[in-house]
Structure formats: structure tokens, C-alpha cells
Scaffold this motif. Structure first.
Motif, mmCIF file in Angstrom:
data_model
loop_
_atom_site.group_PDB
_atom_site.id
_atom_site.type_symbol
_atom_site.label_atom_id
_atom_site.label_comp_id
_atom_site.label_asym_id
_atom_site.label_seq_id
_atom_site.Cartn_x
_atom_site.Cartn_y
_atom_site.Cartn_z
ATOM 1 N N VAL A 189 12.762 9.679 7.731
ATOM 2 C CA VAL A 189 11.762 9.425 6.524
ATOM 3 C C VAL A 189 11.720 10.309 5.808
ATOM 4 N N PHE A 190 12.247 9.982 4.507
ATOM 5 C CA PHE A 190 11.963 11.582 3.617
ATOM 6 C C PHE A 190 10.603 11.824 3.243
ATOM 7 N N GLY A 191 9.737 10.543 2.818
ATOM 8 C CA GLY A 191 8.886 10.600 2.206
ATOM 9 C C GLY A 191 8.104 8.701 1.867
ATOM 10 N N GLU A 192 6.280 9.790 0.998
ATOM 11 C CA GLU A 192 6.404 7.906 0.747
ATOM 12 C C GLU A 192 4.839 8.634 -0.138
ATOM 13 N N LEU A 193 5.814 6.702 -1.390
ATOM 14 C CA LEU A 193 4.779 7.102 -2.199
ATOM 15 C C LEU A 193 3.141 5.616 -1.576
ATOM 16 N N TYR A 194 2.337 6.330 -2.000
ATOM 17 C CA TYR A 194 1.107 5.480 -1.292
ATOM 18 C C TYR A 194 0.388 5.196 -2.619
ATOM 19 N N LYS A 195 -0.838 4.329 -2.313
ATOM 20 C CA LYS A 195 -1.806 4.356 -3.087
ATOM 21 C C LYS A 195 -2.916 4.653 -2.416
ATOM 22 N N ASN A 196 -3.964 4.970 -3.158
ATOM 23 C CA ASN A 196 -5.610 5.902 -2.955
ATOM 24 C C ASN A 196 -6.037 5.982 -3.730
ATOM 25 N N ASN A 197 -7.507 5.588 -3.653
ATOM 26 C CA ASN A 197 -8.640 4.917 -4.834
ATOM 27 C C ASN A 197 -7.646 5.155 -6.127
ATOM 28 N N GLY A 198 -6.434 3.965 -5.965
ATOM 29 C CA GLY A 198 -6.934 4.156 -7.229
ATOM 30 C C GLY A 198 -6.017 5.284 -8.196
ATOM 31 N N GLU A 199 -5.315 6.211 -7.040
ATOM 32 C CA GLU A 199 -4.217 6.952 -7.454
ATOM 33 C C GLU A 199 -3.315 6.810 -6.606
ATOM 34 N N GLU A 258 1.117 -1.516 0.103
ATOM 35 C CA GLU A 258 0.162 -0.021 -0.066
ATOM 36 C C GLU A 258 0.980 1.502 -0.022
ATOM 37 N N LYS A 259 1.724 1.381 0.465
ATOM 38 C CA LYS A 259 2.923 2.686 0.298
ATOM 39 C C LYS A 259 4.116 2.139 -0.059
ATOM 40 N N ILE A 260 4.615 2.848 -0.103
ATOM 41 C CA ILE A 260 6.188 2.779 -0.407
ATOM 42 C C ILE A 260 7.059 3.378 0.942
ATOM 43 N N ALA A 261 8.047 3.221 1.369
ATOM 44 C CA ALA A 261 8.858 4.768 2.426
ATOM 45 C C ALA A 261 9.875 4.996 2.008
ATOM 46 N N PHE A 262 10.677 6.205 1.999
ATOM 47 C CA PHE A 262 12.051 6.200 1.160
ATOM 48 C C PHE A 262 12.704 6.966 2.721
ATOM 49 N N THR A 263 13.819 6.270 2.913
ATOM 50 C CA THR A 263 14.564 6.874 4.423
ATOM 51 C C THR A 263 15.999 6.961 3.707
ATOM 52 N N VAL A 264 16.719 7.797 4.040
ATOM 53 C CA VAL A 264 17.753 7.980 4.525
ATOM 54 C C VAL A 264 18.469 7.501 5.682
ATOM 55 N N THR A 265 19.676 7.007 6.073
ATOM 56 C CA THR A 265 20.228 6.747 7.215
ATOM 57 C C THR A 265 22.031 7.137 7.243
ATOM 58 N N ILE A 266 22.498 7.127 7.987
ATOM 59 C CA ILE A 266 23.876 7.490 7.681
ATOM 60 C C ILE A 266 24.891 6.851 8.214
ATOM 61 N N TYR A 267 26.009 5.461 7.668
ATOM 62 C CA TYR A 267 26.211 4.666 7.427
ATOM 63 C C TYR A 267 27.599 4.901 9.047
ATOM 64 N N ASP A 268 27.516 3.742 9.539
ATOM 65 C CA ASP A 268 28.202 4.353 10.870
ATOM 66 C C ASP A 268 28.414 5.559 11.453
ATOM 67 N N ALA A 269 26.370 6.689 11.638
ATOM 68 C CA ALA A 269 27.210 7.258 12.130
ATOM 69 C C ALA A 269 27.531 7.490 13.672
ATOM 70 N N GLU A 270 27.491 6.580 14.590
ATOM 71 C CA GLU A 270 27.496 6.868 16.237
ATOM 72 C C GLU A 270 29.275 6.423 16.123
ATOM 73 N N THR A 271 29.554 5.635 14.859
ATOM 74 C CA THR A 271 31.476 5.672 15.277
ATOM 75 C C THR A 271 32.243 6.517 14.425
ATOM 76 N N ARG A 272 31.675 7.041 13.919
ATOM 77 C CA ARG A 272 31.886 8.582 13.017
ATOM 78 C C ARG A 272 31.277 9.951 13.958
ATOM 79 N N ARG A 273 31.031 9.411 14.628
ATOM 80 C CA ARG A 273 30.027 11.021 15.347
ATOM 81 C C ARG A 273 29.325 11.616 14.641
ATOM 82 N N GLN A 274 28.716 11.626 13.526
ATOM 83 C CA GLN A 274 27.929 12.115 12.345
ATOM 84 C C GLN A 274 26.408 11.778 12.769
#
Length: 193
Positions: free
Chosen positions: A157-167, A104-120
């Protein structure tokens, strides 16, 4: 002209674009001038979600380690390790007609790789955006600039594509998480090691 979205705004992709099937979700960012001793490696991903807002299997998580959904509907175009240059840093292609009916939906996400170790964290990232464009014409359909709302978050989570009433519609989310990829995976029902 693309539609420029604000946080929480929803817009239809297919209503004004009959026949639209292949879209590209482009995600980009710049890095502040902070020197943490390591490059910033941000990773885009897509979670294909059922009615309950969760994945039904591990393959519903598309990222640099699983570049294509079994349906062929969602394809990750490769990992950018530095975010250098202008334009999209990572891209995920979506073929709307191939998205399984159970998704029903596709969530688009971004993470920082190894953030804790790199203090980012996302407080050190500027000009983050997500845009959706028509793969066949190159026309940008919408864009959402995330702004500087983040501080200590290591995933978003940057955004989501989702289906609603065929749209097919897009929702600008802009929600940050602490705990990086593991926190996102837990939220969407993916088990991590």
C-alpha cells in the motif's frame, strides 16, 4: 515545489489548493539488476473504502481489469507490463467531486504480477514512488519515495487519499504485504478466485 513526504506523514491536498478537483496519482518504480528470468510486471490499483476501511462491492476495486469506478471518480489509465522508462509507470486519475459520499478513503496499492511463479518480490524493486499532481496544471503537489524498506513482500500500500472535515488529504503508508494481490483484496473485502 511538491511536498516530499516521509512514511506515516499526512498532508492536505485541498487546503492550499482551493478548487482542486482533478488529480492524477502517478506510481513508478525501477527494477534491480537481478535476472529472475521474467520481466517484472507491477500493477497499480485503487480500493475505494467506506468508514469500516473496506470496500462495499467488487466495483470499488479499480485496476487494469476494471478500469473505471461506476461513479466515474476513479480511472485506471492502463497497465504497464515492464516498468521501462522514466517517470510514472502507471497512473490513476481521481475526480474528487465525483467520489461518492459513502467513500471515505482511496488506498493506492501496487502488486507484482505472478510474483511467486516468477520468484519476484519488492526487495528487487528500486526507486518506488507515488506522486499526486494537479491534472489541469500538471503541478506536482506531493511525492512519497518509498525507500528500500521491503524484502520478501509481493504487494504494498503506497498511500491513501482520504476525506477529513471536508478536506482531501494524503497519507504516506508504505506498508508491504506477503501474499500479493489476494492478500490485499482480502484485507479490503474483495473476494478473489
Amino acid at each position: 515545489m511538491p511536498v516530499c513526504l516521509q512514511k506515516g506523514q499526512k498532508v492536505s491536498l485541498t487546503k492550499g489548493n482551493p478548487g482542486l478537483d482533478k488529480v492524477v496519482v502517478g506510481i513508478g518504480w525501477d527494477i534491480n539488476q537481478f535476472d529472475t528470468g521474467s520481466d517484472f510486471d507491477l500493477d497499480a490499483a485503487a480500493f475505494l473504502l467506506g468508514a469500516n476501511g473496506r470496500t462495499t462491492r467488487q466495483e470499488d476495486f479499480v485496476f487494469f481489469g476494471n478500469k473505471e469506478h461506476p461513479s466515474g471518480a476513479v480511472t485506471h489509465m492502463g497497465d504497464n507490463l515492464t516498468g521501462d522508462g522514466d517517470g510514472d509507470d502507471e497512473q490513476i486519475k481521481v475526480e474528487l467531486s465525483k467520489v461518492p459520499a459513502t467513500i471515505e478513503k482511496i488506498a493506492f496499492t501496487v502488486t507484482i504480477y505472478d510474483a511467486e511463479t516468477r520468484r519476484q518480490n519488492f526487495g528487487q524493486v528500486n526507486n518506488a514512488f507515488v506522486r499526486v499532481y494537479n491534472e489541469q496544471t500538471g503541478e506536482e503537489l506531493l511525492r512519497y519515495d518509498l525507500g528500500e524498506d521491503f524484502s520478501i513482500e509481493t504487494a504494498a500500500v503506497f498511500g491513501e487519499l482520504y476525506k477529513n472535515n471536508g478536506e482531501w488529504k494524503f497519507n504516506a503508508i508504505g506498508c508491504g504485504y506477503q501474499g500479493g494481490l489476494a492478500a490485499l483484496c482480502a484485507n479490503y473485502g474483495i473476494e478473489t478466485e
